[in-house]
Design a protein around this motif. Sequence first.
Motif, short mmCIF file in Angstrom:
data_model
loop_
_atom_site.label_atom_id
_atom_site.label_comp_id
_atom_site.label_asym_id
_atom_site.label_seq_id
_atom_site.Cartn_x
_atom_site.Cartn_y
_atom_site.Cartn_z
N LEU A 161 0.82 -1.22 0.00
CA LEU A 161 0.00 0.00 0.00
C LEU A 161 0.85 1.27 0.00
N ARG A 162 2.03 1.19 0.61
CA ARG A 162 2.91 2.37 0.63
C ARG A 162 3.27 2.78 -0.80
N ASP A 163 3.53 1.80 -1.65
CA ASP A 163 3.95 2.11 -3.02
C ASP A 163 2.85 2.76 -3.85
N GLN A 164 1.63 2.72 -3.35
CA GLN A 164 0.55 3.41 -4.06
C GLN A 164 0.13 4.69 -3.31
N GLY A 165 0.91 5.09 -2.32
CA GLY A 165 0.67 6.36 -1.64
C GLY A 165 -0.42 6.34 -0.58
N ARG A 288 -13.19 22.02 22.21
CA ARG A 288 -12.47 21.74 20.97
C ARG A 288 -13.42 21.85 19.77
N THR A 289 -12.85 21.85 18.59
CA THR A 289 -13.67 22.01 17.39
C THR A 289 -13.40 20.88 16.41
N LEU A 290 -14.32 20.71 15.46
CA LEU A 290 -14.22 19.61 14.49
C LEU A 290 -13.26 19.95 13.37
N ALA A 291 -12.47 19.00 12.96
CA ALA A 291 -11.66 19.15 11.75
C ALA A 291 -12.50 18.77 10.55
N THR A 292 -12.36 19.52 9.47
CA THR A 292 -13.01 19.13 8.22
C THR A 292 -12.19 18.00 7.58
N ALA A 293 -12.76 17.42 6.53
CA ALA A 293 -12.03 16.37 5.81
C ALA A 293 -10.72 16.92 5.23
N ASP A 294 -10.77 18.13 4.68
CA ASP A 294 -9.54 18.68 4.09
C ASP A 294 -8.50 19.01 5.16
N GLU A 295 -8.98 19.42 6.33
CA GLU A 295 -8.02 19.64 7.43
C GLU A 295 -7.40 18.32 7.88
N ALA A 296 -8.21 17.28 7.89
CA ALA A 296 -7.68 15.95 8.23
C ALA A 296 -6.62 15.53 7.20
N ARG A 297 -6.91 15.78 5.92
CA ARG A 297 -5.93 15.44 4.86
C ARG A 297 -4.61 16.14 5.10
N GLU A 298 -4.70 17.41 5.49
CA GLU A 298 -3.46 18.17 5.69
C GLU A 298 -2.70 17.64 6.91
N MET A 299 -3.42 17.41 7.99
CA MET A 299 -2.74 16.95 9.22
C MET A 299 -2.07 15.59 9.01
N LEU A 300 -2.79 14.70 8.32
CA LEU A 300 -2.30 13.32 8.19
C LEU A 300 -1.44 13.12 6.94
N CYS A 301 -1.23 14.22 6.20
CA CYS A 301 -0.39 14.18 4.98
C CYS A 301 -0.92 13.15 3.97
N LEU A 302 -2.19 13.24 3.68
CA LEU A 302 -2.80 12.30 2.73
C LEU A 302 -2.66 12.80 1.30
N LYS A 303 -2.74 11.89 0.36
CA LYS A 303 -2.43 12.24 -1.03
C LYS A 303 -3.58 12.96 -1.74
N GLY A 304 -4.78 12.90 -1.18
CA GLY A 304 -5.93 13.57 -1.82
C GLY A 304 -6.80 12.57 -2.57
N ALA A 305 -8.09 12.88 -2.62
CA ALA A 305 -9.06 11.96 -3.22
C ALA A 305 -8.81 11.75 -4.71
N ALA A 306 -8.25 12.76 -5.37
CA ALA A 306 -8.03 12.66 -6.82
C ALA A 306 -7.00 11.57 -7.15
N ALA A 307 -6.17 11.22 -6.19
CA ALA A 307 -5.12 10.24 -6.45
C ALA A 307 -5.53 8.80 -6.12
N THR A 308 -6.82 8.60 -5.83
CA THR A 308 -7.30 7.24 -5.56
C THR A 308 -7.79 6.61 -6.87
N SER A 309 -8.15 5.34 -6.82
CA SER A 309 -8.61 4.65 -8.05
C SER A 309 -10.10 4.36 -8.00
N PHE A 310 -10.85 5.29 -7.49
CA PHE A 310 -12.31 5.08 -7.53
C PHE A 310 -13.02 6.41 -7.72
#
Length: 310
Positions: A161-165, A288-310
């Motif tokens: 899974l690492r090799d696919q980001g 405390r306050t809620l993180a949005t999905a995009d804030e979660a992406r930034e915090m967790l260093c995710l590749k973004g939905a556009a880079a998935t295969s679905f």
Amino acid sequence: MRLENKVIVTCAVTGAIHTPSMSPYLPVTPEQISAAAVGAAEAGAAIVHIHARDPVDGRPDQSIAGFQPIVTALRARTNAVLNITTGGSPFMFVEERILPAAHFKPELASLNMGSFNFGLYPMLQRFQDFRFSWERQLLEDSRDLIFRNTFQDIEYVLTVLRDQGTRFEFECYDVGHLYNLAHFLDRGLVQPPLFVQTVFGILGGIGSHPEDVETMLRTADRLFGDGFFWSALGTGKSQMEIAKLALLEGGFVRVGLEDNLWIGPGQLARSNAEQVNKVRQVIAECGRTLATADEAREMLCLKGAAATSF
Ligand code: KMH
Ligand code: ZN
């Protein structure tokens, strides 16, 4: 631990532990699972943790075909981060469990960090009437169940899974699992920031006493310093107590019917969103306050939905 005032809420909407006869609100069909995930995201979950089931009898289904309609619907209907399970059912081998995450290349996948006994059979005391024979059998069979996650299994999932980001929700059910994660960190096979999901109250793992929570947090702090985000989930009735402890300590939370069917004593949750709404109140009470999905992406260093295969 990396501290953030914003809270990433994960909602695990169906899982592979509870069975359909336990609650009429447990999502089973692809339509029910995707609707539950959309509802949870609308209620505030930044991440939805996904399993699939056989739509006819609710059995855990780790096939690509089983996940296809769910991920397709979710991609169209929500911006939430999709986290595809590699745990599948604890009765499955890792080669089967990895299939949907390897195929759909999600931003996030779960990864279970050690082998342990997984005792579900105490639920037979509470639930006696089952519509499908596999349900009782699954609970009975868990008397002799080891949820197998050897070093080789973990390394296999990590490297494919690492090799696919894809990045990981590292599920740690006991102190040793944190040390296993530290081992893979030492070997350079995982990269910070780690998203550490500590699991409390599985029979075979650590309990759900506040001292258990403290032990997991202090150990993770010592092993990973500021290289991890901490999230916690309590199973069954401990869900909201564990959430509150984690929130007060600066952690994130996971809720959902995968790990708890209830919303109060003797009262079944009517939806996943109901649990998300309940934990939102606790988040607010803790200042405390809620993180949005995009804030979660930034915090967790995710590749973004556009880079998935679905
Ligand atoms: N129900 C959780 C405690 C996975 O999907 O990888 C187990 C789980 C495993 O979430
Ligand atoms: Zn899961």
